[in-house]
Write a protein that holds these residues in place. Sequence first.
Motif, PDB file in Angstrom:
ATOM      1  N   GLN A 268       0.853  -1.191   0.000  1.00 52.26           N
ATOM      2  CA  GLN A 268       0.000   0.000   0.000  1.00 52.26           C
ATOM      3  C   GLN A 268       0.885   1.235   0.000  1.00 52.26           C
ATOM      4  O   GLN A 268       1.766   1.376   0.849  1.00 52.26           O
ATOM      5  CB  GLN A 268      -0.899   0.005   1.237  1.00 52.26           C
ATOM      6  CG  GLN A 268      -1.697   1.307   1.375  1.00 52.26           C
ATOM      7  CD  GLN A 268      -2.866   1.174   2.340  1.00 52.26           C
ATOM      8  OE1 GLN A 268      -3.708   0.304   2.182  1.00 52.26           O
ATOM      9  NE2 GLN A 268      -2.908   2.030   3.328  1.00 52.26           N
ATOM     10  N   SER A 270       0.092   5.208  -0.013  1.00 53.11           N
ATOM     11  CA  SER A 270      -1.049   6.116  -0.064  1.00 53.11           C
ATOM     12  C   SER A 270      -0.761   7.462   0.568  1.00 53.11           C
ATOM     13  O   SER A 270      -0.066   7.572   1.575  1.00 53.11           O
ATOM     14  CB  SER A 270      -2.260   5.480   0.632  1.00 53.11           C
ATOM     15  OG  SER A 270      -2.098   5.478   2.016  1.00 53.11           O
ATOM     16  N   ASN A 271      -1.279   8.473  -0.049  1.00 59.46           N
ATOM     17  CA  ASN A 271      -1.338   9.815   0.524  1.00 59.46           C
ATOM     18  C   ASN A 271       0.022  10.379   0.937  1.00 59.46           C
ATOM     19  O   ASN A 271       0.150  11.052   1.957  1.00 59.46           O
ATOM     20  CB  ASN A 271      -2.322   9.835   1.704  1.00 59.46           C
ATOM     21  CG  ASN A 271      -3.750   9.598   1.223  1.00 59.46           C
ATOM     22  OD1 ASN A 271      -4.061   9.827   0.053  1.00 59.46           O
ATOM     23  ND2 ASN A 271      -4.604   9.159   2.109  1.00 59.46           N
ATOM     24  N   ASP A 294      -2.765   5.140  -3.687  1.00 63.36           N
ATOM     25  CA  ASP A 294      -3.774   6.182  -3.501  1.00 63.36           C
ATOM     26  C   ASP A 294      -3.052   7.512  -3.285  1.00 63.36           C
ATOM     27  O   ASP A 294      -2.086   7.567  -2.529  1.00 63.36           O
ATOM     28  CB  ASP A 294      -4.612   5.817  -2.260  1.00 63.36           C
ATOM     29  CG  ASP A 294      -5.848   6.688  -2.106  1.00 63.36           C
ATOM     30  OD1 ASP A 294      -6.089   7.565  -2.947  1.00 63.36           O
ATOM     31  OD2 ASP A 294      -6.575   6.475  -1.113  1.00 63.36           O
TER      32      ASP A 294
HETATM   33  C1  LIG Z   1      -5.935   8.931   1.617  1.00 59.35           C
HETATM   34  O1  LIG Z   1      -6.546  10.116   2.046  1.00 59.35           O
HETATM   35  C2  LIG Z   1      -7.919  10.226   1.672  1.00 59.35           C
HETATM   36  C3  LIG Z   1      -8.393  11.606   2.016  1.00 59.35           C
HETATM   37  O2  LIG Z   1      -8.019  11.921   3.324  1.00 59.35           O
HETATM   38  C4  LIG Z   1      -8.694   9.134   2.394  1.00 59.35           C
HETATM   39  O3  LIG Z   1     -10.048   9.179   2.048  1.00 59.35           O
HETATM   40  C5  LIG Z   1      -8.122   7.793   1.983  1.00 59.35           C
HETATM   41  O4  LIG Z   1      -8.762   6.775   2.714  1.00 59.35           O
HETATM   42  C6  LIG Z   1      -6.628   7.714   2.250  1.00 59.35           C
HETATM   43  N1  LIG Z   1      -6.136   6.490   1.662  1.00 59.35           N
HETATM   44  C7  LIG Z   1      -5.666   5.507   2.379  1.00 59.35           C
HETATM   45  C8  LIG Z   1      -5.302   4.284   1.639  1.00 59.35           C
HETATM   46  O5  LIG Z   1      -5.506   5.604   3.604  1.00 59.35           O
END
Ligand SMILES: *[C@@H]1O[C@H](CO)[C@@H](O)[C@H](O)[C@H]1NC(C)=O
Length: 411
Positions: A268, A270-271, A294
Amino acid sequence: MFQKLFLSALAIASIANAATNVCNETSITANVQSDLDNLSGCTTFGGDIILSPTLSTATINGIQNISGSLICNNNTQITSISAPLLRSIGGTFQLSQLTILNTLSFPRLSSVGTIDWVTLPAVSGLSFTTGVTSCQDITISDTDLTSLTGINLTTVSKLDINNNLNLNDIEMGLTEATYQVDISFNGQTAVSFPYLQWAYNLTFQNVHSVDTPVLSVVNASYLLIKNVFSSISAPNLTTVGGLSIDENLSLTNMSFPKLTTIGGSGLQISNNTRLSSIGGFPNLSTVNGAIVLDGDFTNATFPSLTLVRGAVNIDSDDDFDCSSFNSLNSNGGIRGNDYKCAAASTTTSVALSATAAASSGATGGSVTSGSGTSSASSAATVKSAASPNLVATSTGFTLSALLTAVFFGIF
Ligand SMILES: *[C@@H]1O[C@H](CO)[C@@H](O)[C@H](O)[C@H]1NC(C)=O
Ligand SMILES: *[C@@H]1O[C@H](CO)[C@@H](O)[C@H](O)[C@H]1NC(C)=O
Ligand SMILES: *[C@@H]1O[C@H](CO)[C@@H](O)[C@H](O)[C@H]1NC(C)=O
Ligand SMILES: *[C@@H]1O[C@H](CO)[C@@H](O)[C@H](O)[C@H]1NC(C)=O
Ligand SMILES: *[C@@H]1O[C@H](CO)[C@@H](O)[C@H](O)[C@H]1NC(C)=O
Ligand SMILES: *[C@@H]1O[C@H](CO)[C@@H](O)[C@H](O)[C@H]1NC(C)=O
Ligand SMILES: *[C@@H]1O[C@H](CO)[C@@H](O)[C@H](O)[C@H]1NC(C)=O
Ligand SMILES: *[C@@H]1O[C@H](CO)[C@@H](O)[C@H](O)[C@H]1NC(C)=O
Ligand SMILES: *[C@@H]1O[C@H](CO)[C@@H](O)[C@H](O)[C@H]1NC(C)=O
Ligand SMILES: *[C@@H]1O[C@H](CO)[C@@H](O)[C@H](O)[C@H]1NC(C)=O
Ligand SMILES: *[C@@H]1O[C@H](CO)[C@@H](O)[C@H](O)[C@H]1NC(C)=O
Ligand SMILES: CC(=O)N[C@H]1CO[C@H](CO)[C@@H](O)[C@@H]1O
């Protein structure tokens, strides 16, 4: 005459016994210093020593080895604990809620079963001249320590160092960590494990740098979350059970040059807001779990990837070209229930199994392409329709369970 002699022999025997027995008590609670002084003739004390909340300093004289535990909890007046000759504590060295303790002087201590120190806000250093080199499990939380000088192990089962806000350096000669290393929410921590070859489970949060030049295996999960570094590298890492790199807001560059296999807990990323190009995995060929990407990235390159046994869920907030993942999918390289690639510019969603197709409804099996605002909203639709499936598939679930556990473990 005879009776008198017999009685005094008994009396002598019982005095001798008492003198020996004090060293073999299963537990003593010291309310005043003289309670500790009673034990100064014991080279080895067989039980636990409990320092009560009435002590304001404690010196354990004479004793070289404590077979049981050394415990001091909930004392708001103790400033100093010392043990000039103590070499080992067989059980737990437990200190908790000692609000003004500032001196821990254990110049000869080298071996402890478990170190469990929680809420020692005035302890900023350890006077451990010899240094602890053997300890199974360590938890150090909420202290004022600036370094761990005085503790340097080659093997450990659990090393949990969290919420020590002035702890800026963690350096240890560890070669293996058989259960868990978790370094989270300390100071501006530079972590250096120059000899660490493998760890069962590794978590770094809010650290400023990580140096693991020889690390080759993480059996379970490697979590890198909310860190402050701009680059992360693991030059000798070949195998991990799962890898999660999330919310590292300064991260721009990753390097996992020898990583070939990720296990069932998947990958993973993400962000990581500034990570516009996801790369650094030139040899990654197999992921036995899911892949979740993500965030705001334009590029995700896995040149050797041929097999993903779990689902693939890619969600870019930026322009992203799904074509390499589309080819991996059409070549049968994605074996999980779902393949979804959504971006501001492109959305691809393919439900690979009957269950997935049924529950993701209209989007199941469809491929949508577009650009600009309208496709961004179509990406959102795809995401919410497909997400119940994605959450239920192998790795997304495992990773979030892991994360939940991490947070519960710390707070
Ligand atoms: C990344 O951030 C978004 C917006 O805050 C959130 O909705 C999403 O769940 C996050 N992605 C992960 C994989 O944590
Ligand atoms: C105290 O324990 C030691 C080591 O276990 C043992 O050798 C010794 O006999 C014990 N002494 C008494 C009085 O129980
Ligand atoms: C220490 O010795 C004194 C005097 O013999 C005794 O009153 C006290 O109970 C002892 N303390 C402990 C913890 O055994
Ligand atoms: C410390 O004291 C508090 C309240 O007096 C109590 O709830 C807590 O269990 C104690 N902790 C330990 C480790 O003894
Ligand atoms: C006391 O502890 C030291 C350090 O662990 C150890 O080398 C020594 O054998 C122990 N002595 C006894 C009598 O248990
Ligand atoms: C810790 O021990 C290793 C050897 O295991 C040594 O190379 C290193 O210098 C020590 N680190 C510190 C901070 O004492
Ligand atoms: C890298 O890891 C392997 C084990 O996978 C080990 O044999 C080798 O010594 C390590 N390389 C370096 C430079 O430490
Ligand atoms: C973890 O990996 C190391 C290195 O490959 C291995 O020696 C060890 O047995 C593994 N541990 C478990 C519990 O799988
Ligand atoms: C990325 O990290 C690797 C290894 O740490 C380094 O060799 C490379 O120069 C870095 N690239 C950039 C663009 O910073
Ligand atoms: C993606 O990133 C890699 C490595 O950072 C780079 O070589 C490649 O040109 C990039 N591809 C695109 C389409 O930007
Ligand atoms: C890994 O460590 C985390 C805490 O950091 C723990 O919650 C989790 O259960 C561990 N995973 C495994 C497989 O032991
Ligand atoms: C320097 C930097 O950007 N640090 C950030 C790393 O990520 C955490 C949470 O994701 C932020 O709180 C830090 O500010």
